[in-house]
Design an enzyme around this catalytic site. Structure first.
Site: not given
Ligand code: PCA
Length: 208
Positions: A79, A143, A162
């Site tokens: 990210e 996240c 992610h």
């Molecule tokens: N993914 C979600 C919240 C927790 C997770 O593992 C997100 O992408 O915000």
């Protein structure tokens, strides 16, 4: 040097979360001289910030790398940015909280960039044969909030990764989504490959 590596507990329709499993796998390991402390954050808008800052206070890491599941994505996503928005969309958090078009901090900056070398991290993974990409949105769920909190409240080099679903999660979704009738099965990556990606990222962030 110490790196705090966080994952998230399962949430929404997901019975497991690869980020939680990887945080457990890495806890206590040393990778290229980086001592890794793996922890799990709650998927609760109102608790993330306090929990994360509490962990940072306790662990006193030199860097913070957080991970979460991005269920539709096919590649490891590094990210670039966290925005000052809390919006749960169609997935309430594990406390049933479902913010819509809210600010994380009405007085805070609109956004923060990650302070790990995002492009270099992606290149490292691609060169190792691991599908990876820069992501220009961490979404607006929990996240995004973890990266915003790390940048808003600390000077630590901070990043967010992610992860795709595991193949087992994708297969389960196929069962529920009627794959035997022609329904779609979401993209996935096996946990061992995801683990290798995080190893490489910890080493790469360590030299930056
Ligand atoms: N993914 C979600 C919240 C927790 C997770 O593992 C997100 O992408 O915000």
């Amino acid at each position: 040097m110490t790196v705090l590596l966080t994952g998230y507990e399962p949430f929404g329709e997901h019975e497991t979360n690869p980020s939680e499993r990887l945080a457990a796998r890495f806890d206590g390991r040393t990778i290229d001289g980086e001592a890794v402390i793996g922890r799990v954050l709650p998927v609760e808008f109102d608790r993330i910030e306090g929990e994360l800052l509490g962990m940072i206070d306790e662990v006193r890491p030199d860097r913070a790398l957080s991970m979460g599941l991005a269920a539709g994505r096919s590649a490891i996503s590094i990210e670039r940015v966290a925005i000052n928005v809390a919006d749960a969309g169609e997935t309430p958090d594990n406390d049933g909280t479902r913010p819509h078009d809210e600010r994380i901090d009405p007085d805070g900056p609109d956004a923060y960039f990650a302070t790990v070398p995002v492009v270099d991290c992606v290149e490292t993974l691609l060169n190792a044969g691991i599908p990876a990409r820069v992501s220009n949105t961490a979404g607006t769920h929990c996240c995004n909030r973890a990266l915003y909190a790390a940048r808003h409240h600390t000077d630590l080099p901070s990043g967010f990764v992610h992860l795709p679903r595991t193949p087992e999660q994708a297969a389960r979704n196929g069962i529920e989504g009627a794959a035997t009738s022609g329904g779609v099965v979401p993209p996935s990556m096996d946990l061992d490959r995801q683990e290798r990606a995080i190893e490489l990222l910890i080493a790469r962030i360590g030299v930056s």
